[in-house]
Design an enzyme around this catalytic site. Structure first.
Site, PDB file in Angstrom:
ATOM      1  CG  HIS A   1      -0.680  -0.232   2.415  1.00 45.08           C
ATOM      2  ND1 HIS A   1       0.231   0.395   3.184  1.00 45.08           N
ATOM      3  CD2 HIS A   1      -1.257  -1.033   3.546  1.00 45.08           C
ATOM      4  CE1 HIS A   1       0.332   0.037   4.432  1.00 45.08           C
ATOM      5  NE2 HIS A   1      -0.687  -0.881   4.714  1.00 45.08           N
TER       6      HIS A   1
ATOM      7  CG  HIS B   1      -3.174  -6.733  12.703  1.00 42.17           C
ATOM      8  ND1 HIS B   1      -4.127  -5.683  12.518  1.00 42.17           N
ATOM      9  CD2 HIS B   1      -2.155  -5.889  12.002  1.00 42.17           C
ATOM     10  CE1 HIS B   1      -3.935  -4.579  11.834  1.00 42.17           C
ATOM     11  NE2 HIS B   1      -2.447  -4.970  11.516  1.00 42.17           N
TER      12      HIS B   1
ATOM     13  CD  GLU C   1      -3.026  -3.446   7.311  1.00 38.55           C
ATOM     14  OE1 GLU C   1      -2.270  -3.531   8.489  1.00 38.55           O
ATOM     15  OE2 GLU C   1      -2.891  -2.667   6.459  1.00 38.55           O
TER      16      GLU C   1
ATOM     17  CG  ASP D   1       1.493  -4.950  11.736  1.00 37.81           C
ATOM     18  OD1 ASP D   1       1.901  -5.944  11.029  1.00 37.81           O
ATOM     19  OD2 ASP D   1       0.472  -4.104  11.555  1.00 37.81           O
TER      20      ASP D   1
ATOM     21  CG  HIS E   1       5.090  -7.705   8.386  1.00 34.07           C
ATOM     22  ND1 HIS E   1       4.551  -8.400   7.375  1.00 34.07           N
ATOM     23  CD2 HIS E   1       3.981  -7.067   8.925  1.00 34.07           C
ATOM     24  CE1 HIS E   1       3.226  -7.939   7.138  1.00 34.07           C
ATOM     25  NE2 HIS E   1       3.300  -7.315   8.274  1.00 34.07           N
TER      26      HIS E   1
HETATM   27 FE1  FEO Z   1      -1.037  -3.805  10.022  1.00 36.47          FE
HETATM   28 FE2  FEO Z   1       0.984  -6.263   8.489  1.00 36.47          FE
HETATM   29  O1  FEO Z   1      -0.365  -5.231   9.077  1.00 36.47           O
END
Ligand code: FEO
Length: 395
Positions: A23, A77, A79, A163, A222
């Site tokens: 994004h 989360h 997302e 995150d 991540h």
């Molecule tokens: Fe806030 Fe990795 O999504």
């Protein structure tokens, strides 16, 4: 590839080597979407992956256990990079209960047809026993969305941090001590600056909560898992949550026929001669992601634009809009730029940065057509002003 965090706790996520845009965040080193499988008397899947990679996730899980044996899917989360595969996981794991916060349930129900899903809503302090191990939940609102939470396994001193502490970094390795530490700290900084810089206060609260936990391993959603450098990532996060500056000046500009560029070069020269580190960033070539990352620990800025249609150049507008949204705190700035006639880019930049809660160090520095020796001398003086501020702020 070693994917085992602890006995019967494994990484089952997806390495997205090719992604270069998240994004609008430029992911120069790719990304990973981390999911984890905790096998005990009961079995829990912690988070899922982006929707296109649901099959990879399920194959990784199936290699370790029967999907019918998944009792819980923990959604830290909502997302879509973490919950995009949740509808597939919910369908393919028929005995799984989705565990999340109330807000997360609302968001997941907006994104998906959740009829038939079994839910367990949790809040801070709630826990689920898997047998020898326990999952304990800590709500972490705005890290990165309002519904987010951490999952902690006290018996293993293991924190699934979603995150927080993450990095967009594709790697065949899974742990911080298997890769170049300077690279993952750089990517962690880029991640922090571009995704959560504006939530510094909320993250500071999370750091406070985390400091009460006994932690041997942090498994983010991540990038690599922190097991050998936890002290280092926590230490830099403590600086980042307050946008702690180093003696660094950034001159960010766009230029049409190089007049504004020459002004920027003179500002950098003045700041550098006065003892600060000074960088010139051309907005059209540098990219928003790098500019935001450099901004996190910069002390003072000059933002410059030549005039286009009695306004600033488009990439300066994009840059300032992006930075204003990220809300860097404790910074100082002034505007500069060239024009040919009438009101121009410098005034437009000045009006904009007055909305950014930065200390404005001086009136806009302007020139008509090409900067002459007098204007360039004024630019060098303005550079010194930035350096004085940078050196003062950073002690
Ligand atoms: Fe806030 Fe990795 O999504």
């Amino acid at each position: 590839m070693n994917t085992t965090l602890k006995p019967n706790i494994d990484w089952v996520g997806y390495v997205d080597w090719n992604v270069r845009d998240f994004h609008s965040y430029e992911t120069a080193r790719g990304a990973t979407y981390n999911s984890y499988l905790v096998r005990d008397q009961k079995t829990a899947l912690i988070d899922t992956v982006k929707k296109p990679y649901a099959k990879y996730l399920m194959d990784n899980v199936s290699a370790l256990t029967d999907l019918k044996k998944i009792d819980y899917i923990i959604a830290n989360h909502a997302e879509p990079d973490h919950a995009g595969s949740l509808p597939f996981a919910a369908a393919w794991c028929p005995n799984a209960t989705i565990v999340c916060t109330e807000k997360c349930k609302d968001i997941l129900s907006s994104y998906n047809d959740t009829s038939g899903w079994k839910w367990q809503v949790v809040k801070t302090g709630d826990s689920i026993s898997l047998g020898a191990r326990t999952l304990t939940f800590i709500e972490t609102p705005m890290v990165h969305w309002p519904e987010s939470m951490f999952t902690y396994v006290p018996e293993e001193k293991l924190l699934f941090s979603m995150d927080a502490f993450g990095q967009h970094f594709a790697s065949a390795q899974r742990f911080d001590d298997e890769v170049d530490l300077s690279v993952i700290l750089e990517e962690a900084k880029t991640y922090y600056a571009n995704i959560v810089m504006l939530y510094g206060k909320q993250i500071a609260r999370v750091l406070e909560a985390a400091s009460k936990l006994d932690i041997e391993m942090i498994a983010p959603a991540h990038g690599v898992i922190w097991r050998s450098n936890i002290d280092k990532i926590i230490a830099v996060y403590r600086k980042w949550v307050v946008c702690q500056a180093v003696p660094k000046v950034l001159v960010v500009y766009d230029s049409m026929w190089e007049s504004t560029k020459r002004m920027g070069e003179a500002i950098v020269e003045g700041a550098s001669q006065a003892g600060a580190e000074a960088k010139l960033l051309y907005a059209r070539a540098t990219g928003l992601t790098q500019i935001a990352t450099e901004s996190l620990d910069a002390a003072a800025f000059a933002f410059g634009s030549s005039t286009l249609n009695q306004d600033m150049m488009p990439m300066m507008a994009a840059t300032l809009t992006y930075l204003r949204g990220l809300k860097p705190t404790g910074k100082a700035a002034f505007a500069f730029g060239s024009t040919g006639w009438g009101k121009g880019g410098a005034e437009a930049v000045d009006e904009f940065i007055k909305t950014m809660k930065m200390d404005i160090l001086r009136e806009p520095l302007k020139c008509k057509w090409l900067p002459d020796g007098k204007v360039l001398a004024e630019c060098r003086e303005a550079g010194k002003l930035l350096a004085e501020r940078a050196l003062k702020v950073t002690g």
